[in-house]
Design a protein around this motif. Structure first.
Motif, short mmCIF file in Angstrom:
data_model
loop_
_atom_site.label_atom_id
_atom_site.label_comp_id
_atom_site.label_asym_id
_atom_site.label_seq_id
_atom_site.Cartn_x
_atom_site.Cartn_y
_atom_site.Cartn_z
N ASP A 165 0.97 -1.07 0.09
CA ASP A 165 0.01 0.12 0.09
C ASP A 165 0.90 1.11 -0.03
N CYS A 166 0.27 2.51 0.15
CA CYS A 166 1.08 3.67 0.12
C CYS A 166 2.18 3.74 1.23
N VAL A 167 1.85 3.11 2.40
CA VAL A 167 2.91 2.97 3.37
C VAL A 167 4.01 2.35 2.97
N SER A 168 4.08 1.24 2.24
CA SER A 168 5.26 0.57 1.92
C SER A 168 5.88 0.86 0.49
N CYS A 169 5.26 2.11 -0.22
CA CYS A 169 5.91 2.63 -1.18
C CYS A 169 7.15 3.39 -0.86
N SER A 170 8.05 3.19 -1.98
CA SER A 170 9.20 4.09 -1.79
C SER A 170 9.01 5.68 -1.97
N ARG A 171 7.89 5.92 -2.50
CA ARG A 171 7.78 7.16 -3.02
C ARG A 171 6.61 7.97 -1.70
N HIS A 172 6.23 7.18 -0.91
CA HIS A 172 5.40 7.64 0.12
C HIS A 172 5.85 8.82 0.74
N GLU A 173 5.23 10.12 0.91
CA GLU A 173 5.56 11.33 1.75
C GLU A 173 7.01 11.91 0.89
N ARG A 174 7.08 11.52 -0.22
CA ARG A 174 8.08 12.16 -1.06
C ARG A 174 7.49 13.14 -2.03
N GLU A 175 8.45 14.11 -2.86
CA GLU A 175 7.89 14.73 -3.79
C GLU A 175 7.26 14.11 -5.12
N ASP A 176 7.96 12.90 -5.34
CA ASP A 176 7.60 12.20 -6.60
C ASP A 176 6.42 11.38 -6.23
N CYS A 177 5.81 11.27 -4.99
CA CYS A 177 4.53 10.68 -4.93
C CYS A 177 3.48 11.29 -5.67
N LYS A 178 2.69 10.50 -6.57
CA LYS A 178 1.53 10.92 -7.41
C LYS A 178 0.20 11.43 -6.82
N HIS A 179 0.05 10.91 -5.56
CA HIS A 179 -1.07 11.32 -4.90
C HIS A 179 -0.99 11.64 -3.64
N PRO A 180 -0.17 12.68 -3.19
CA PRO A 180 0.40 12.96 -1.73
C PRO A 180 -0.90 13.31 -0.77
N ASP A 181 -2.05 13.67 -1.54
CA ASP A 181 -3.11 14.22 -0.74
C ASP A 181 -3.99 13.01 -0.15
N ILE A 182 -3.97 12.01 -0.88
CA ILE A 182 -4.63 10.62 -0.41
C ILE A 182 -4.10 9.43 -0.16
N ALA A 183 -2.53 9.72 -0.30
CA ALA A 183 -1.77 8.62 -0.07
C ALA A 183 -1.57 8.06 1.44
N THR A 184 -2.29 7.16 1.82
CA THR A 184 -2.61 6.54 3.43
C THR A 184 -2.59 5.14 3.47
N LYS A 185 -2.34 4.53 4.53
CA LYS A 185 -2.44 3.11 4.66
C LYS A 185 -3.54 2.48 4.05
N GLY A 186 -3.55 1.49 3.34
CA GLY A 186 -4.59 0.78 2.77
C GLY A 186 -4.69 1.34 1.33
N MET A 187 -4.38 2.22 0.91
CA MET A 187 -4.49 2.72 -0.49
C MET A 187 -3.50 2.31 -1.39
N LEU A 188 -3.71 2.24 -2.64
CA LEU A 188 -2.44 1.76 -3.54
C LEU A 188 -3.00 2.52 -5.03
N CYS A 189 -1.84 2.77 -5.44
CA CYS A 189 -2.10 3.42 -6.84
C CYS A 189 -1.12 2.78 -8.00
N THR A 190 -1.03 3.19 -9.39
CA THR A 190 -0.30 2.19 -10.08
C THR A 190 1.18 2.77 -10.14
N SER A 191 1.54 3.76 -9.38
CA SER A 191 2.75 4.36 -9.39
C SER A 191 3.57 3.51 -8.01
N TRP A 192 3.06 2.66 -7.40
CA TRP A 192 3.75 2.15 -6.26
C TRP A 192 5.15 1.60 -6.69
N ALA A 193 6.10 1.60 -5.95
CA ALA A 193 7.51 1.16 -6.29
C ALA A 193 7.92 0.56 -4.85
N PRO A 194 8.70 -0.48 -5.03
CA PRO A 194 9.11 -1.36 -3.56
C PRO A 194 10.22 -0.37 -2.94
#
Length: 92
Positions: free
Chosen positions: A61-90
């Motif tokens: 989910d967003c919390v396990s994404c390497s982009r979470h809470e970074r400038e390159d996160c595609k959806h910073p306003d809604i990125a939370t635990k349990g959410m997932l988008c197509t830009s997820w990166a390990p």
């Protein structure tokens, strides 16, 4: 299995499901070879012999994404635990 996603653009609730295509099939290899048919395929193909894991990996989910809470996160306003988008990166 499906997840629920609330669209930021129009506050509409949408059901998100795992696609039953080669990209999510257990026979799809990292080299894009189908182990069932022994041919090169893309993740957009589908066939009648699809075999997949019907359960989503809930640890992805967003919390396990390497982009979470970074400038390159595609959806910073809604990125939370349990959410997932197509830009997820390990996280590496």
């Amino acid at each position: 299995m499906k997840c629920v996603y609330i669209s930021q653009l129009n506050n509409r609730i949408m059901s998100i499901r795992v696609a039953t295509n080669c990209g999510t099939c257990m026979s799809f290899t990292a080299t894009h070879i189908c182990k069932t048919h022994e041919v090169k395929v893309s993740n957009q193909y589908v066939c009648d012999q699809f075999t997949g894991d019907s359960m989503l990996n809930k640890s992805i989910d967003c919390v396990s994404c390497s982009r979470h809470e970074r400038e390159d996160c595609k959806h910073p306003d809604i990125a939370t635990k349990g959410m997932l988008c197509t830009s997820w990166a390990p996280k590496i």
